[in-house]
Scaffold this motif. Structure first.
Motif, PDB file in Angstrom:
ATOM      1  N   ILE A 178     -48.524  -9.858  -0.720  1.00 63.00           N
ATOM      2  CA  ILE A 178     -48.161 -10.727  -1.652  1.00 63.00           C
ATOM      3  C   ILE A 178     -47.194 -11.629  -1.253  1.00 63.00           C
ATOM      4  N   GLY A 179     -47.461 -12.939  -1.163  1.00 61.51           N
ATOM      5  CA  GLY A 179     -46.661 -14.019  -0.776  1.00 61.51           C
ATOM      6  C   GLY A 179     -46.931 -14.663   0.423  1.00 61.51           C
ATOM      7  N   SER A 180     -46.744 -16.273   0.416  1.00 63.61           N
ATOM      8  CA  SER A 180     -47.265 -16.824   1.428  1.00 63.61           C
ATOM      9  C   SER A 180     -46.224 -17.644   2.075  1.00 63.61           C
ATOM     10  N   GLY A 181     -45.173 -16.850   2.430  1.00 60.23           N
ATOM     11  CA  GLY A 181     -44.039 -17.734   3.136  1.00 60.23           C
ATOM     12  C   GLY A 181     -44.118 -17.211   4.529  1.00 60.23           C
ATOM     13  N   LEU A 182     -42.862 -17.435   5.293  1.00 61.48           N
ATOM     14  CA  LEU A 182     -43.111 -17.152   6.844  1.00 61.48           C
ATOM     15  C   LEU A 182     -43.228 -15.658   6.949  1.00 61.48           C
ATOM     16  N   ALA A 183     -42.844 -14.751   6.022  1.00 58.68           N
ATOM     17  CA  ALA A 183     -43.270 -13.239   5.874  1.00 58.68           C
ATOM     18  C   ALA A 183     -44.745 -13.027   5.984  1.00 58.68           C
ATOM     19  N   HIS A 226     -51.673 -20.034  -6.505  1.00 57.35           N
ATOM     20  CA  HIS A 226     -51.073 -20.089  -7.909  1.00 57.35           C
ATOM     21  C   HIS A 226     -51.600 -18.724  -8.758  1.00 57.35           C
ATOM     22  N   THR A 227     -51.170 -17.802  -8.202  1.00 57.85           N
ATOM     23  CA  THR A 227     -51.447 -16.418  -8.603  1.00 57.85           C
ATOM     24  C   THR A 227     -50.360 -15.606  -8.731  1.00 57.85           C
ATOM     25  N   ARG A 228     -49.640 -15.213  -9.824  1.00 60.47           N
ATOM     26  CA  ARG A 228     -48.656 -14.376  -9.784  1.00 60.47           C
ATOM     27  C   ARG A 228     -48.747 -12.930 -10.116  1.00 60.47           C
ATOM     28  N   GLY A 267     -40.107 -12.674  -1.009  1.00 63.04           N
ATOM     29  CA  GLY A 267     -38.875 -13.648  -0.886  1.00 63.04           C
ATOM     30  C   GLY A 267     -37.987 -13.260  -1.996  1.00 63.04           C
ATOM     31  N   ALA A 268     -37.153 -14.227  -1.792  1.00 55.24           N
ATOM     32  CA  ALA A 268     -35.705 -14.102  -2.850  1.00 55.24           C
ATOM     33  C   ALA A 268     -35.619 -15.234  -3.787  1.00 55.24           C
ATOM     34  N   ASP A 269     -34.870 -14.973  -4.962  1.00 54.33           N
ATOM     35  CA  ASP A 269     -34.719 -15.981  -5.941  1.00 54.33           C
ATOM     36  C   ASP A 269     -33.459 -16.675  -5.715  1.00 54.33           C
ATOM     37  N   PRO A 289     -32.684 -11.004  -3.170  1.00 54.11           N
ATOM     38  CA  PRO A 289     -33.874 -10.575  -3.138  1.00 54.11           C
ATOM     39  C   PRO A 289     -34.774 -10.388  -4.479  1.00 54.11           C
ATOM     40  N   ARG A 290     -36.020 -10.805  -4.515  1.00 51.61           N
ATOM     41  CA  ARG A 290     -36.820 -10.411  -5.617  1.00 51.61           C
ATOM     42  C   ARG A 290     -37.089  -8.940  -5.857  1.00 51.61           C
ATOM     43  N   THR A 291     -36.568  -8.255  -6.517  1.00 50.00           N
ATOM     44  CA  THR A 291     -36.750  -6.890  -6.796  1.00 50.00           C
ATOM     45  C   THR A 291     -37.202  -6.312  -8.162  1.00 50.00           C
ATOM     46  N   MET A 295     -31.514 -12.386   5.415  1.00 46.73           N
ATOM     47  CA  MET A 295     -32.688 -13.218   5.251  1.00 46.73           C
ATOM     48  C   MET A 295     -32.627 -14.375   6.356  1.00 46.73           C
ATOM     49  N   TYR A 296     -33.261 -14.064   7.258  1.00 46.81           N
ATOM     50  CA  TYR A 296     -33.587 -15.196   8.184  1.00 46.81           C
ATOM     51  C   TYR A 296     -34.836 -15.006   9.163  1.00 46.81           C
ATOM     52  N   VAL A 297     -35.150 -15.864   9.759  1.00 49.74           N
ATOM     53  CA  VAL A 297     -36.453 -16.050  10.558  1.00 49.74           C
ATOM     54  C   VAL A 297     -36.654 -14.968  11.372  1.00 49.74           C
ATOM     55  N   MET A 298     -35.550 -14.716  12.419  1.00 49.04           N
ATOM     56  CA  MET A 298     -35.907 -13.958  13.680  1.00 49.04           C
ATOM     57  C   MET A 298     -36.253 -12.441  13.082  1.00 49.04           C
ATOM     58  N   PRO A 299     -35.244 -11.887  12.199  1.00 47.16           N
ATOM     59  CA  PRO A 299     -35.628 -10.540  11.825  1.00 47.16           C
ATOM     60  C   PRO A 299     -36.801 -10.416  11.095  1.00 47.16           C
TER      61      PRO A 299
END
Ligand code: FAD
Length: 384
Positions: free
Chosen positions: A10-15, A80-82, A110-112, A243-245, A287-291
């Motif tokens: 769930i989620g299409s960000g860097l993670a 576009h699917t939540r 991700g995070a809000d 963080p979205r929790t 909340m960084y890319v490297m980790p």
């Protein structure tokens, strides 16, 4: 068999995309599905705060659209699917009334952005920029206006301030803290960054908070809690991320500041994992890319049958303030730790050592950032 439910991300960000790539390196045929609330474009979020310096519109920051990504990673991507709920016992997620089965589930949602109370954040002239769509809307909203008031002097507020200034905008920063990037930088490094931004023409109001925003885009007034009134055209709110929790909490997963995981990125529910900005890995919310890259590699191994606890070494955070670059490893503050500071103009080298002389963290600004590699090897790993 072929009717086996997929691994669902769930989620299409860097993670989400980093994990999908790492999984595909290990297993070309693993059934994989991604579900995302946005349009699924692949982009590097850190570039959002470099767009004006580099003259890039939102579409130019997108690296590939979801069609290209789906093909490259041979997976279905539902855009576009939540996702509206998780049912770990049934191994199902809910999308409104629809239920979808998973083999393993990865929360990479991700995070809000933190919203200020309605008298501030309720005004449509107040924008926050935390994804490509926000960025697109902000640029549209900004139009030909010139005066931008940035709320928040953290890493993201400072980066936007520098970037907008490079784009030729009048920039005013407002924050309740006494220094920029409190919690991340020691005072000497913070004052170097502030001085460099001021030399570029950025105005700071520190130690005061915005109480109210009135007017509309093109003519806004920001009322501060010391009674002052700032005039601007548009407001950028950059007061932090969380963080979205909520969906995880609703599903009974263990949640603290983020969704709690162990070093395998496993949550408290069987076959449910969390990755990226939403995750709290053994007490760390980074909340960084490297980790998240290191976590994605480890999780891909785990999900393909070779469980691998994530390892995090000393990972410097780079702050993209071109007028005064920063590299920092914030130390765990201890009773007997002290900062040793060398400063020449806006070039700062601050080392945090315990009483035995061990280096626990550092902050480098300006010319001194070149020392980041060497020093990063000396600090203790976050997760050995
Ligand atoms: P996100 O990219 O936020 O992705 C979350 C995804 O989940 C999105 O696709 C969203 O649509 C989807 N989603 C959310 N809820 C749902 C739902 N219910 N159902 C379906 N989908 C959902 N880090 C650095 O290391 N270096 C930097 O220089 C740096 N600069 C930055 C500059 C800015 C301006 C910002 C905002 C951040 C920066 N960061 C930087 C932080 C870094 O960008 C983030 O840590 C990283 O991008 C987080 O990726 P993510 O995939 O966890 O979250």
């Amino acid at each position: 068999g072929t009717d086996q439910p997929p691994v669902v991300i769930i989620g299409s960000g860097l993670a989400g995309y980093s994990l999908a790539r790492e999984l595909r390196k290990r297993d070309a045929s693993l059934p994989l599905m991604m579900i995302t609330a946005d349009d699924g474009a692949s982009y590097s979020k850190p570039l959002l705060s470099t767009g004006f310096t580099k003259g890039k519109a939102a579409d130019e920051l997108a690296q590939a659209d979801c069609g290209a990504m789906a093909e490259q990673l041979t997976m279905e991507i539902r855009t576009h699917t939540r996702v509206t709920g998780i049912d770990p016992d049934a191994h199902e997620i809910r999308i409104g009334g629809e239920r979808l089965r998973y083999r393993q589930l990865v929360l990479a949602w991700g995070a809000d952005v933190i919203r200020l109370p309605d008298p501030v954040s309720g005004n449509p002239a107040v924008c926050s920029i935390n994804d490509l769509e926000d960025y697109r809307q902000f640029r549209r909203h900004l139009g030909g206006h010139r005066r931008v008031i940035v709320l928040g002097a953290g890493l993201i507020g400072c980066e936007y301030a520098n970037d907008l200034r490079n784009g030729g905008y009048d920039v005013t920063v407002v924050a309740p803290s006494g220094q920029v990037m409190p919690g991340l930088l020691p005072e000497a490094a913070a004052s170097a960054v502030q001085a460099a931004l001021e030399a570029e023409g950025v105005t700071f109001h520190l130690g005061v908070a915005a109480d109210e925003v009135v007017g509309e885009t093109g003519s806004v007034q920001v009322r501060l809690n010391d009674g002052a009134m700032l005039q601007g055209d548009i407001v950028v709110s950059a007061v932090g991320l969380r963080p979205r929790t909520r969906l995880a909490l609703d599903a009974g997963l263990k949640v603290n500041q983020g969704i709690v995981t162990d070093r395998l990125m496993a949550t408290s529910a069987p076959d449910v994992y969390a990755l990226g900005d939403c995750a709290e890995v053994e007490g760390h919310v980074l909340m960084y890319v490297m980790p998240l890259m290191a976590s994605a590699r480890a999780l891909a191994a785990t999900l393909t049958g070779a469980p691998a606890p994530v390892q995090w070494g000393g990972m410097p955070v780079m702050v993209k303030t071109p007028c005064c670059p920063v590299a920092v490893v914030p130390p765990e503050v201890t009773e007997d730790g002290t900062w040793e500071v060398e400063r020449e103009g806006n070039n700062v080298r601050a080392l945090y050592r315990d009483s035995s002389g061990a280096l626990l963290g550092f902050a480098l600004t300006g010319d001194r950032v070149i020392e980041k590699q060497t020093l990063s090897r000396e600090v203790p790993p976050v997760l050995a």
